[in-house]
Design a protein around this motif. Structure first.
Motif, PDB file in Angstrom:
ATOM      1  N   VAL A 146      -7.764 -28.670 -14.273  1.00  0.00           N
ATOM      2  CA  VAL A 146      -6.510 -29.142 -14.042  1.00  0.00           C
ATOM      3  C   VAL A 146      -6.803 -29.853 -12.606  1.00  0.00           C
ATOM      4  N   THR A 147      -5.796 -30.597 -12.242  1.00  0.00           N
ATOM      5  CA  THR A 147      -5.709 -30.953 -10.744  1.00  0.00           C
ATOM      6  C   THR A 147      -4.238 -31.004 -10.424  1.00  0.00           C
ATOM      7  N   GLU A 148      -3.994 -30.857  -8.876  1.00  0.00           N
ATOM      8  CA  GLU A 148      -2.662 -30.874  -8.329  1.00  0.00           C
ATOM      9  C   GLU A 148      -2.690 -32.386  -7.570  1.00  0.00           C
ATOM     10  N   ASN A 149      -3.504 -33.198  -7.663  1.00  0.00           N
ATOM     11  CA  ASN A 149      -3.666 -34.315  -7.017  1.00  0.00           C
ATOM     12  C   ASN A 149      -3.485 -35.477  -7.951  1.00  0.00           C
ATOM     13  N   PRO A 150      -2.115 -36.191  -7.757  1.00  0.00           N
ATOM     14  CA  PRO A 150      -1.894 -36.975  -8.784  1.00  0.00           C
ATOM     15  C   PRO A 150      -3.176 -38.488  -8.816  1.00  0.00           C
ATOM     16  N   ALA A 151      -3.469 -38.746  -7.748  1.00  0.00           N
ATOM     17  CA  ALA A 151      -4.600 -39.753  -7.819  1.00  0.00           C
ATOM     18  C   ALA A 151      -5.812 -39.359  -8.585  1.00  0.00           C
ATOM     19  N   VAL A 152      -6.022 -38.078  -8.488  1.00  0.00           N
ATOM     20  CA  VAL A 152      -7.164 -37.805  -9.468  1.00  0.00           C
ATOM     21  C   VAL A 152      -6.856 -37.880 -10.927  1.00  0.00           C
ATOM     22  N   ALA A 153      -5.763 -37.307 -11.218  1.00  0.00           N
ATOM     23  CA  ALA A 153      -5.171 -37.509 -12.590  1.00  0.00           C
ATOM     24  C   ALA A 153      -5.150 -38.596 -13.245  1.00  0.00           C
ATOM     25  N   LEU A 154      -4.561 -39.673 -12.238  1.00  0.00           N
ATOM     26  CA  LEU A 154      -4.730 -41.130 -12.511  1.00  0.00           C
ATOM     27  C   LEU A 154      -5.832 -41.869 -12.696  1.00  0.00           C
ATOM     28  N   SER A 155      -6.848 -41.542 -11.755  1.00  0.00           N
ATOM     29  CA  SER A 155      -8.187 -41.782 -11.771  1.00  0.00           C
ATOM     30  C   SER A 155      -8.882 -41.413 -13.256  1.00  0.00           C
ATOM     31  N   PHE A 156      -8.634 -40.378 -13.484  1.00  0.00           N
ATOM     32  CA  PHE A 156      -9.287 -39.710 -14.880  1.00  0.00           C
ATOM     33  C   PHE A 156      -8.654 -40.419 -16.217  1.00  0.00           C
ATOM     34  N   ASN A 157      -7.432 -40.682 -16.053  1.00  0.00           N
ATOM     35  CA  ASN A 157      -6.990 -41.451 -17.335  1.00  0.00           C
ATOM     36  C   ASN A 157      -7.094 -42.756 -17.298  1.00  0.00           C
ATOM     37  N   SER A 158      -7.147 -43.584 -16.175  1.00  0.00           N
ATOM     38  CA  SER A 158      -7.697 -44.913 -16.203  1.00  0.00           C
ATOM     39  C   SER A 158      -8.956 -45.248 -16.643  1.00  0.00           C
ATOM     40  N   LEU A 159      -9.895 -44.072 -16.504  1.00  0.00           N
ATOM     41  CA  LEU A 159     -11.422 -44.352 -16.520  1.00  0.00           C
ATOM     42  C   LEU A 159     -11.665 -43.974 -17.981  1.00  0.00           C
ATOM     43  N   ARG A 160     -10.678 -43.580 -18.832  1.00  0.00           N
ATOM     44  CA  ARG A 160     -11.096 -43.344 -20.213  1.00  0.00           C
ATOM     45  C   ARG A 160     -11.169 -44.662 -20.884  1.00  0.00           C
ATOM     46  N   THR A 161     -10.616 -45.428 -20.591  1.00  0.00           N
ATOM     47  CA  THR A 161     -10.678 -46.751 -21.185  1.00  0.00           C
ATOM     48  C   THR A 161     -11.535 -48.080 -20.426  1.00  0.00           C
ATOM     49  N   ASP A 162     -12.035 -47.362 -19.512  1.00  0.00           N
ATOM     50  CA  ASP A 162     -12.878 -48.331 -18.584  1.00  0.00           C
ATOM     51  C   ASP A 162     -14.179 -48.555 -19.069  1.00  0.00           C
ATOM     52  N   ASP A 163     -14.562 -50.021 -19.059  1.00  0.00           N
ATOM     53  CA  ASP A 163     -15.941 -50.155 -19.698  1.00  0.00           C
ATOM     54  C   ASP A 163     -16.998 -50.081 -18.843  1.00  0.00           C
ATOM     55  N   GLY A 164     -16.959 -49.439 -17.623  1.00  0.00           N
ATOM     56  CA  GLY A 164     -18.117 -49.382 -16.789  1.00  0.00           C
ATOM     57  C   GLY A 164     -18.889 -50.511 -16.048  1.00  0.00           C
ATOM     58  N   ARG A 165     -18.200 -51.626 -16.478  1.00  0.00           N
ATOM     59  CA  ARG A 165     -18.990 -52.790 -16.084  1.00  0.00           C
ATOM     60  C   ARG A 165     -18.974 -52.740 -14.507  1.00  0.00           C
ATOM     61  N   HIS A 166     -17.966 -52.202 -13.595  1.00  0.00           N
ATOM     62  CA  HIS A 166     -18.280 -52.286 -12.284  1.00  0.00           C
ATOM     63  C   HIS A 166     -19.177 -51.503 -11.724  1.00  0.00           C
ATOM     64  N   LEU A 167     -19.779 -50.727 -12.617  1.00  0.00           N
ATOM     65  CA  LEU A 167     -21.002 -50.050 -12.082  1.00  0.00           C
ATOM     66  C   LEU A 167     -22.395 -50.806 -12.292  1.00  0.00           C
ATOM     67  N   GLN A 168     -22.330 -51.975 -12.810  1.00  0.00           N
ATOM     68  CA  GLN A 168     -23.298 -52.690 -13.263  1.00  0.00           C
ATOM     69  C   GLN A 168     -24.390 -53.016 -11.774  1.00  0.00           C
ATOM     70  N   GLY A 169     -25.378 -52.863 -11.906  1.00  0.00           N
ATOM     71  CA  GLY A 169     -26.159 -53.220 -10.488  1.00  0.00           C
ATOM     72  C   GLY A 169     -25.997 -52.381  -9.422  1.00  0.00           C
ATOM     73  N   MET A 170     -25.166 -51.257  -9.585  1.00  0.00           N
ATOM     74  CA  MET A 170     -25.149 -50.219  -8.658  1.00  0.00           C
ATOM     75  C   MET A 170     -25.943 -49.168  -8.453  1.00  0.00           C
ATOM     76  N   ARG A 203     -13.432 -36.869 -23.014  1.00  0.00           N
ATOM     77  CA  ARG A 203     -11.970 -36.851 -23.997  1.00  0.00           C
ATOM     78  C   ARG A 203     -11.308 -36.064 -23.262  1.00  0.00           C
ATOM     79  N   LYS A 204     -11.505 -35.045 -22.547  1.00  0.00           N
ATOM     80  CA  LYS A 204     -10.570 -34.082 -21.861  1.00  0.00           C
ATOM     81  C   LYS A 204     -11.163 -33.711 -20.545  1.00  0.00           C
ATOM     82  N   MET A 205     -10.293 -33.182 -19.557  1.00  0.00           N
ATOM     83  CA  MET A 205     -10.651 -32.915 -18.212  1.00  0.00           C
ATOM     84  C   MET A 205     -11.829 -31.895 -18.028  1.00  0.00           C
ATOM     85  N   GLU A 206     -12.137 -31.104 -19.222  1.00  0.00           N
ATOM     86  CA  GLU A 206     -13.015 -30.033 -19.132  1.00  0.00           C
ATOM     87  C   GLU A 206     -14.355 -30.818 -19.462  1.00  0.00           C
ATOM     88  N   GLU A 207     -14.617 -32.139 -19.724  1.00  0.00           N
ATOM     89  CA  GLU A 207     -15.579 -32.729 -19.895  1.00  0.00           C
ATOM     90  C   GLU A 207     -15.865 -33.676 -18.489  1.00  0.00           C
TER      91      GLU A 207
END
Length: 236
Positions: A57-81, A111-115
């Motif tokens: 779990v996290t008490e930081n709302p920003a971390v929770a928001l980050s985790f949730n938004s990354l579930r549907t992210d295609d990862g293209r922002h990482l390309q070339g990094m 699929r969940k925060m334990e992963e």
């Protein structure tokens, strides 16, 4: 190599332990060779009940928001990094493929925060990033054919550059690759150091999440995780 795991425990420890059953139900246990649950010829640390008993779990709302938004992210922002302050580690890791690699894009999404990890593929590079924050930790460059994934360079940051640390980081990447891409459960690498099984299990969960079921000393884990190097080309 113990410094590597202390760094992991310090960086990757935004977790709380769920209420535990009786200690005997979740205590990590070294299984000697010959144990019914250990088919290998060396000791295996069984952490499966321990990691299954934990909830992240996290008490930081920003971390929770980050985790949730990354579930549907295609990862293209990482390309070339590449990971920040990374070095290039030469590798010779040919992994046979039972089927062609997936197309460029997400390979695995937690699929969940334990992963704790996400995996993406772009332009023959595998990007290993933390699922909570998106932090890029490993980039593995590969030659890819329909039947072979041949990793030849690993990019990652080291707290101290040494042959031992380079080897251990390669083992950690290999464990993640086999877990996330091939969906196999093999022992994770742990350093040849004296840590209590309970502390080692906490570090393993912080590093790899609930997908780690067992671990072995690095020299033994390598026999599971690293393929036989490719044969050199014939002499002219």
């Amino acid at each position: 190599m113990i410094n590597v795991f202390r760094r992991l425990l310090r960086i990757f420890n935004p977790t709380r332990r769920a209420p535990r059953p009786a200690a005997s139900d979740t205590t990590p246990e070294w299984l000697p060779p010959g144990h019914p649950l250990n088919p290998s010829s060396f000791p295996i640390l069984d952490v499966s009940r321990f990691t299954a008993s934990l909830v992240s779990v996290t008490e930081n709302p920003a971390v929770a928001l980050s985790f949730n938004s990354l579930r549907t992210d295609d990862g293209r922002h990482l390309q070339g990094m590449l990971p920040e302050s990374s070095i290039a580690i030469p590798c010779d890791l040919p992994y046979p493929l039972g089927a062609p690699m997936p197309p460029d894009g997400p390979i695995f999404r937690s699929r969940k925060m334990e992963e704790k990890w996400d995996l993406s593929l772009f332009d023959n590079r595998l990007y290993f990033s933390r699922s909570w924050t998106g932090a890029l930790v490993y980039v593995a460059e590969a030659h890819i054919t329909p039947s072979l994934l041949h990793i030849h360079t690993l990019h990652t940051a080291l707290t101290a550059d040494s042959p031992e640390n380079r080897h251990f980081e390669t083992l950690q990447m290999a464990f993640l690759l086999i877990t996330l891409l091939f969906r196999k459960r093999l022992p994770a690498p742990i350093p040849d150091a004296i840590l209590s099984p309970d502390l080692m299990a906490q570090v393993l969960f912080s590093a790899y999440g609930s997908q780690v079921l067992a671990a072995a000393a690095a020299e033994h884990a390598a026999t599971f995780l690293l393929p036989t190097p490719s044969a050199p080309p014939p002499s002219p």
